[in-house]
Design a protein around this motif. Structure first.
Motif, PDB file in Angstrom:
ATOM      1  N   LEU A 119       0.867  -1.175   0.000  1.00 35.43           N
ATOM      2  CA  LEU A 119       0.000   0.000   0.000  1.00 35.43           C
ATOM      3  C   LEU A 119       0.902   1.222   0.000  1.00 35.43           C
ATOM      4  N   ILE A 121       0.931   5.605  -0.928  1.00 35.05           N
ATOM      5  CA  ILE A 121       0.067   6.765  -1.089  1.00 35.05           C
ATOM      6  C   ILE A 121       0.913   7.966  -1.478  1.00 35.05           C
ATOM      7  N   VAL A 398      -3.488   6.295  -4.709  1.00 36.08           N
ATOM      8  CA  VAL A 398      -3.343   5.114  -3.860  1.00 36.08           C
ATOM      9  C   VAL A 398      -2.938   3.950  -4.748  1.00 36.08           C
ATOM     10  N   THR A 413     -10.523   2.485   0.153  1.00 36.17           N
ATOM     11  CA  THR A 413      -9.963   3.805  -0.137  1.00 36.17           C
ATOM     12  C   THR A 413     -10.946   4.910   0.223  1.00 36.17           C
ATOM     13  N   ILE A 417      -9.100   5.911   3.530  1.00 39.41           N
ATOM     14  CA  ILE A 417      -7.964   6.721   3.092  1.00 39.41           C
ATOM     15  C   ILE A 417      -8.392   8.146   2.732  1.00 39.41           C
TER      16      ILE A 417
END
Length: 440
Positions: A119, A121, A398, A413, A417
């Motif tokens: 993961l 970002i 992402v 997400t 997120i």
């Protein structure tokens, strides 16, 4: 914070000790496999304990699934610049709520979400978070499955930028670029299929499973442009109705790759290597050939998570990389915006906050709901849970790799997120109401 001892790129780490602090890395060096060990299958040794985020993977014989799972997750909120072309930021300083993202990462490490391998970002052009789990490694390429389709589209965009095609050519018939075809052997309506149709997966091609099996039995039928001749010679007639119908299969990306190979100097393989991936410093990757001998247009690529970040950065920056326009802005705009609506039935990676699924030029689109607000997303998607998700309005990207048959990545997400990067819009919200309108 993760400490990279002696600033070496290979590190071993401990999991989070709490939401706000990490267990510091000791001076015990991370295990590295030698080139000889990698070549002779040393990675299969059950007694070798890998806790490193990366290790040498130069040999083509090394298969992704042969790599042992990480014993401990690698979770980094204060990244070290690897001098690979990515701009490094700091989570919480350059955007995002650090505690919220760290909490999510710990839950992933604890097995509370999908079988995620990485993961990453980025926010406002800076990589602010990087994490690896299970089979994830920073320099180990991960199978991309159908995300390869998106990369094929980017390669076509690169050909346009270099003048081998024009934006106007997207409305021309695919067969007009393929000079080796005999038009008398094509089904009725084959000349109606444009590059625009292929990029939006509306070619009208209808091939049965029995026909596909026959293709596999006769590989000579599908070498080079003979693949197109076989497909367009044996499909049902191409009708206007079918050309307006979205079909995920239908050999759309194969047609795109055929055009790339036909118009660029040399081969499509070399063009992708030198003019697309190479321009961004992506040298560690695999992109295997399909039945035609050209790079497989719909799958069979394998990239590192950081390479995925680079390709996503190229798209979210409207085709620019390091100040150079690699792909026309007009092509990227078409690619990452909703040209057609495909419906919300079985949205891959979707959930309650994902709606209005659509398609651009080989990018999926969908609305992500956070509270009473909606954010348009564009995403490359690959089976097993490979995603590059762009939310242009937030200048947010992402990247996820996983080995999850039924991922929930888009929903995760939207739910976990996005609120971390729009928290200022909901300052009073906490707990289960975070990112939503307060009750009452």
């Amino acid at each position: 914070m993760i400490l990279n001892i002696n600033h070496k790129p290979i590190v071993a780490i401990a999991l989070l000790s709490s939401l706000s602090s990490f267990a510091q890395q000791s001076n015990n060096p991370a295990t590295e496999a030698t080139a000889d060990q990698v070549q002779h299958g040393f990675w299969k040794n059950p007694n070798l304990k890998y806790t490193a985020t990366e290790w040498p993977v130069d040999d083509d014989d090394l298969k992704f699934w042969d790599v042992p799972k990480l014993e401990k997750a690698f979770i980094d909120t204060a990244l070290t610049d690897r001098n690979d072309g990515l701009v490094i930021g700091k989570l919480g300083v350059d955007g995002g709520d650090k505690d919220m993202i760290v909490k999510l990462a710990q839950e992933i490490a604890d097995g509370q979400h999908d079988e995620i391998d990485s993961l990453l970002i980025t926010h406002k052009g800076k990589l602010v978070f990087e994490s690896y789990y299970s089979w994830g490694r920073a320099n180990l390429t991960h199978p991309q499955a159908s995300a390869t389709k998106t990369y094929t589209g980017l390669a076509l965009g690169r050909a346009i930028q270099l003048g081998y095609l024009t934006m106007a050519d997207l409305d021309k018939p695919v067969v007009s670029f393929l000079k080796e075809l005999d038009p008398t052997k094509l089904v009725a309506g084959a000349e109606k299929i444009t590059l625009h149709n292929a990029l939006t997966r509306r070619t009208g091609i209808r091939i049965s499973e029995e026909q596909r099996e026959e293709f596999e039995k006769n590989p000579d039928q599908v070498k080079g442009q003979r693949l197109v001749l076989t497909i367009l010679g044996q499909s049902e007639p191409i009708t206007s109705e079918n050309l307006n119908s979205f079909s995920y299969g239908a050999y759309s990306t194969e047609l795109v790759m055929q055009v790339i190979d036909a118009v660029v100097p040399g081969s499509a393989e070399d063009f992708i290597k030198n003019e697309l991936l190479g321009k961004m410093g992506i040298t560690t990757y695999r992109w295997l050939p399909g039945p035609s001998g050209l790079p497989a247009a719909g799958w069979k690529s394998s990239l590192t998570s950081r390479a995925m970040v680079k390709l996503g950065t190229l798209a979210i920056n409207k085709g620019k990389w390091d100040g150079e326009q690699l792909i026309p802005e007009a092509f990227i705009t078409k690619s990452t915006n909703r040209i057609i609506t495909t419906g919300d039935y079985k949205v891959y990676g979707g959930g309650k906050d994902i709606s209005n699924q659509g398609y651009g030029y080989l990018w999926w689109t969908a609305d992500m709901k956070v509270g009473d607000k909606s954010y348009l997303s564009a995403s490359a998607q690959g089976g097993g849970g490979q995603f590059i998700i762009l939310i242009e309005k937030l200048d947010l990207m992402v990247v996820v790799t996983s080995h999850e048959r039924h991922p929930s990545t888009l929903q995760l997400t939207a739910e976990r997120i996005l609120p971390a990067f729009i928290k200022d819009e909901f300052p009073a919200l906490e707990g289960p109401y975070l990112g939503q309108k307060p009750p009452g």
